[in-house]
Scaffold this active site. Structure first.
Site, PDB file in Angstrom:
ATOM      1  NE  ARG A 158      -1.879  -4.590  -2.049  1.00 26.27           N
ATOM      2  CZ  ARG A 158      -0.983  -5.507  -2.524  1.00 26.27           C
ATOM      3  NH1 ARG A 158      -1.365  -6.227  -3.740  1.00 26.27           N
ATOM      4  NH2 ARG A 158      -0.048  -6.402  -1.777  1.00 26.27           N
ATOM      5  CG  HIS A 191      -4.467  -8.906  -2.057  1.00 21.56           C
ATOM      6  ND1 HIS A 191      -5.208  -8.409  -3.280  1.00 21.56           N
ATOM      7  CD2 HIS A 191      -5.183 -10.029  -1.805  1.00 21.56           C
ATOM      8  CE1 HIS A 191      -6.078  -9.286  -3.681  1.00 21.56           C
ATOM      9  NE2 HIS A 191      -6.238 -10.087  -2.867  1.00 21.56           N
ATOM     10  CE1 TYR A 236       2.962  -7.644  -2.936  1.00 27.57           C
ATOM     11  CE2 TYR A 236       3.078  -9.645  -1.656  1.00 27.57           C
ATOM     12  CZ  TYR A 236       2.402  -8.559  -1.885  1.00 27.57           C
ATOM     13  OH  TYR A 236       1.035  -8.178  -1.577  1.00 27.57           O
TER      14      TYR A 236
END
Length: 355
Positions: free
Chosen positions: A255, A259, A268
């Protein structure tokens, strides 16, 4: 034919890198097919990029970004026939475009407008599923129903890596395996369940390994390789139509975008890895492949992009031209026998909206 890479846990790949890794080809795909796949990729990419801008302008709410996931969606959908059913998660919100669904319909869904409610029978595309994995049993049930009726149609359910840790996934996969339902379980493994990395949510060596427990074959494919995704899905669909039951496909990518628009992944995610992945994103890889094959010119690529941009501009204008929904929709279909108090509640709501 896809090249299977044992060093990458049997990952399938067709598109090379233009240097040390040679390009493969997929039997049965014509030049017209290859160019149509490119058009699909550009259409999805344009929709996604414009939707992010649309959100930043405050014209839609939180939006689930699918940048660099287009190869998984276009490649798998191209392996289906019109009679086959698609069960999307929020990450595949725009996949209806590939069936001819108006962009305004999907944009309206993100705007929370009832014009974004479509009849699944019109497109054989189920409603966008936001809860994680709850649509997998639905897809398994529909596929089993098609089998019971003697129809040749199959279904495909899209879900992320995090969904394989949910009970609904296990129930749907088990049901499909027992009933030998004509279903493709398509896992988009972008290695993050929001902020939870893949190694923190499963002890399985690969997600495809989870299929074994249900008596289902599991295959792994490079999720950024639209041709490898197409080939893997085509094989799974052929198994389903032959009465051999479901297949699980684990499409592996990373990714490279947040998100969703409400997410800040800098807390993160591996930012260096993100930049590396952006350099090999799926649309650019496929365009380089087509150029090496002598099938795509600068002029042709620009024409496809212009067409997609025009479609999005028209879709945005159409979505925003929709009149405000009637407030009564909040109350309709909530009760078989509505209590008298609802009339007063509706009147109060209308008063607030009109103020």
């Amino acid at each position: 034919m896809a090249l299977v890479l044992p060093a990458e846990r049997d990952l399938r790949r067709v598109i090379g890198d233009g240097e040390g890794i040679p390009d493969g080809e997929v039997e049965g795909l014509s030049e017209e097919d290859l160019l149509e796949l490119h058009r699909w990729l550009v259409l999805l990419r344009t929709y996604d990029e414009r939707s992010v801008v649309y959100h930043s302008q405050g014209r839609i709410g939180t939006y689930a970004i699918f940048w660099n996931h287009e190869a998984m969606q276009a490649g798998s959908a191209y392996a289906l026939e019109r009679e086959d059913w698609i069960f999307p998660s929020y990450r595949e919100s725009a996949i209806g475009l590939l069936r001819g669904m108006p962009a305004s319909t999907i944009l309206s869904w993100w705007r929370g407008h009832p014009a974004g409610w479509w009849n699944p029978l019109d497109w054989n595309v189920a409603s966008i599923c936001v809860p994680i994995a709850t649509h997998v049993p639905h897809a398994a049930g529909l596929a089993w129903g098609k089998k019971l009726r003697g129809e040749r149609a199959c279904a495909i359910a899209y879900f992320g890596d995090g969904a394989t840790s949910e009970g609904a996934f296990h129930e749907g996969a088990n049901f499909a395996g027992v009933m030998r339902a004509p279903l493709v379980l398509f896992c988009n493994n972008n290695q993050w369940a929001i902020s939870t990395p893949i190694e923190a949510q499963t002890a399985a060596e690969t997600l495809a390994d989870k299929a074994i427990g249900y008596g289902i074959p599991g295959v792994r494919v490079d999720g950024g390789d639209v041709l490898a995704v197409y080939e893997a899905t085509r094989d799974a669909v052929a198994r389903a139509r032959a009465g051999e039951g479901p297949t699980m496909i684990e499409a592996v990518t990373y990714r490279a975008a947040p998100h969703a628009t409400a997410d800040d992944p800098r807390a993160y995610i591996d930012l260096e890895r993100v930049e590396e992945e952006k350099q090999r994103e799926c649309l650019g890889r496929y365009e380089a492949y087509l150029r090496r094959q002598g099938l795509l010119s600068d002029e042709a690529a620009e024409a496809v992009r212009s067409e997609a941009a025009d479609l999005m501009r028209a879709g945005i204008a159409e979505a925003e031209a929709e009149p405000p929904p009637d407030a009564s929709l909040v109350f309709e279909h909530a009760y078989v026998d509505p209590p008298p108090s609802l009339d007063a509640d509706l009147a109060e709501l209308r008063g607030i909206l009109d103020a």
